[in-house]
Motif scaffolding. Structure first.
Motif, short mmCIF file in Angstrom:
data_model
loop_
_atom_site.label_atom_id
_atom_site.label_comp_id
_atom_site.label_asym_id
_atom_site.label_seq_id
_atom_site.Cartn_x
_atom_site.Cartn_y
_atom_site.Cartn_z
N GLY A 233 27.25 -72.51 -77.95
CA GLY A 233 27.28 -73.64 -77.02
C GLY A 233 26.41 -73.44 -75.80
N GLU A 234 26.34 -72.22 -75.28
CA GLU A 234 25.52 -71.98 -74.10
C GLU A 234 24.03 -72.19 -74.39
N VAL A 235 23.63 -71.85 -75.60
CA VAL A 235 22.24 -72.08 -75.99
C VAL A 235 21.94 -73.58 -76.04
N ILE A 236 22.88 -74.35 -76.60
CA ILE A 236 22.69 -75.80 -76.67
C ILE A 236 22.57 -76.40 -75.28
N THR A 237 23.42 -75.95 -74.36
CA THR A 237 23.34 -76.45 -72.98
C THR A 237 22.00 -76.11 -72.35
N LEU A 239 19.15 -75.71 -73.90
CA LEU A 239 18.14 -76.57 -74.51
C LEU A 239 18.18 -77.97 -73.91
N ALA A 240 19.39 -78.47 -73.65
CA ALA A 240 19.51 -79.80 -73.03
C ALA A 240 18.95 -79.79 -71.62
N LEU A 241 19.24 -78.75 -70.85
CA LEU A 241 18.71 -78.66 -69.48
C LEU A 241 17.18 -78.59 -69.49
N ASP A 242 16.62 -78.02 -70.56
CA ASP A 242 15.17 -77.91 -70.67
C ASP A 242 14.52 -79.19 -71.20
N GLY A 243 15.35 -80.22 -71.45
CA GLY A 243 14.79 -81.51 -71.85
C GLY A 243 14.52 -81.71 -73.32
N HIS A 244 15.17 -80.90 -74.18
CA HIS A 244 14.87 -80.97 -75.61
C HIS A 244 15.65 -82.05 -76.35
N GLY A 245 16.66 -82.65 -75.73
CA GLY A 245 17.39 -83.67 -76.46
C GLY A 245 18.75 -83.98 -75.86
N VAL A 246 19.57 -84.67 -76.67
CA VAL A 246 20.90 -85.12 -76.27
C VAL A 246 21.93 -84.16 -76.84
N MET A 247 22.98 -83.88 -76.09
CA MET A 247 24.05 -83.02 -76.61
C MET A 247 25.41 -83.63 -76.31
N LEU A 248 26.39 -83.22 -77.09
CA LEU A 248 27.79 -83.60 -76.90
C LEU A 248 28.55 -82.33 -76.62
N ARG A 249 28.89 -82.13 -75.33
CA ARG A 249 29.52 -80.87 -74.93
C ARG A 249 30.79 -81.14 -74.13
N SER A 250 31.64 -80.14 -74.03
CA SER A 250 32.90 -80.29 -73.32
C SER A 250 32.68 -80.45 -71.82
N TRP A 251 33.55 -81.25 -71.22
CA TRP A 251 33.49 -81.50 -69.78
C TRP A 251 33.54 -80.20 -68.99
N TRP A 252 34.39 -79.25 -69.39
CA TRP A 252 34.52 -78.01 -68.63
C TRP A 252 33.19 -77.26 -68.56
N ASP A 253 32.35 -77.47 -69.59
CA ASP A 253 31.11 -76.71 -69.68
C ASP A 253 29.96 -77.37 -68.93
N VAL A 254 30.00 -78.71 -68.77
CA VAL A 254 28.84 -79.41 -68.21
C VAL A 254 29.12 -80.13 -66.90
N ASN A 255 30.36 -80.11 -66.41
CA ASN A 255 30.68 -80.92 -65.23
C ASN A 255 29.84 -80.54 -64.00
N GLU A 256 29.53 -79.26 -63.83
CA GLU A 256 28.72 -78.85 -62.68
C GLU A 256 27.29 -79.36 -62.81
N HIS A 257 26.75 -79.34 -64.03
CA HIS A 257 25.39 -79.86 -64.25
C HIS A 257 25.34 -81.37 -64.03
N LEU A 258 26.40 -82.08 -64.40
CA LEU A 258 26.46 -83.52 -64.17
C LEU A 258 26.55 -83.82 -62.68
#
Length: 328
Positions: A233-237, A239-258
């Motif tokens: 999951g951390e790799v997917i996040t 890749l998303a931060l680097d602009g490679h695409g769309v992801m579906l991740r848990s709120w606990w994992d991405v709330n700070e980035h949002l």
């Protein structure tokens, strides 16, 4: 006392799964472990296990000795713990916890560290795995899991509200086609977690409906694909931060980035399915004070580590099970 020592020894042996691991855990030589098992079998008059240095397979008698012995040791532990509670003794004893890698590293490890610092007589052990392990088979006191457990015999207490969130970086959104419905995802680069050989991962969504003629919750399941994937999951996040695409991740994992704007939430009307966290444990007549205290500790502290789900995405109240455990 010798019989109780034998029970405890056999529990170690069965959990370790072989003589070599048992010797290492108990700080004994391999020959000493083998000799003790032979002495135990001689005293009982039955073979408890077929063994090599690499593998140990319990006989029917060994399975019975293991199961009934675990109950006896648990009763003894509960008795001693309850006596200690009445004398206001400090929390003590072993606390073995199982959690998944991402959430376990990020949140459970630091919380266990703080808990053991506050209770120096508690022996903490956190084992992280890709998938939840059977608590009794591996000697765990508690497991941290996503979703209510399917095992009806486990007690589950909610510790954190969570939901999967569809998101992408501003850089990707600026150059991509609009996403107005879940079906639009079939035309986008989706960053998927591959944990099996499935060709098309399925992303599931739900939304509230206002129509009196429709179910209160509408659902959608979309097969997605993309050229980048990972089992982590951390790799997917990343890749998303680097602009490679769309992801579906848990709120606990991405709330700070949002919150920082590094990621942007998509399809606000549609939400990923709920993925709440639960603390689960084996039902017993007397739950140890250290286990109760640890569950209450993580229930109290986790909300301060993960920002609350927005009202629009929470869609439902998290049951309060501080006093009344939920049995699935």
């Amino acid at each position: 006392m010798a019989q109780l020592d034998d029970l405890a020894f056999f529990q170690h042996l069965a959990r370790a799964g072989n003589l070599t691991s048992t010797a290492r855990e108990l700080g004994l030589s391999l020959s000493a472990v083998s000799k003790r098992l032979k002495q135990l079998e001689t005293r009982l008059g039955v073979a408890l296990a077929a063994r090599t240095t690499r593998r140990l397979t319990l006989t029917a008698e060994g399975e019975r000795y293991l199961a009934r012995g675990a109950l006896i040791l648990e009763e003894l532990d509960e008795l001693e713990t309850s006596l200690g509670e009445h004398t206001n003794q400090a929390l003590s004893g072993r606390l073995r916890v199982n959690a998944t890698f991402g959430f376990g590293r990020r949140h459970i490890a630091p919380l266990l560290s703080r808990f053991c610092a506050e209770h120096p007589a508690v022996e903490g052990w956190l084992e992280l795995t890709n998938f939840p392990l059977n608590l009794s088979d591996h000697g765990f006191d508690i497991g941290i899991r996503v979703g209510e457990p399917p095992e009806s015999r486990l007690v589950a207490r909610p510790i954190l509200m969570n939901r999967r969130v569809l998101c992408a970086s501003p850089a990707y959104i600026d150059h991509a086609l609009p996403i107005q419905t879940p079906a639009d995802l079939q035309h986008h680069a989706c960053l998927v977690i591959r944990e099996n050989d499935s060709d098309f991962p399925v992303w599931r969504f739900e939304r509230s409906t206002q129509s009196a003629h429709a179910p209160p919750i509408e659902t959608a399941s979309i097969k997605v694909s993309g050229r980048l994937a990972s089992n982590d999951g951390e790799v997917i996040t990343r890749l998303a931060l680097d602009g490679h695409g769309v992801m579906l991740r848990s709120w606990w994992d991405v709330n700070e980035h949002l919150a920082s704007g590094a990621l942007v939430g998509l399809l606000p009307e549609w939400q990923g399915v709920r993925a709440d966290f639960y603390a689960v444990f084996e039902p017993r007549r007397h739950v140890s004070a250290r286990l109760r205290a640890f569950i209450e500790f993580i229930q109290r502290e986790l909300p301060g580590r993960v920002s609350a789900l927005p009202i629009s995405t929470a869609q439902g109240r998290f049951p309060n099970a501080l006093d009344t455990p939920h049995v699935d």
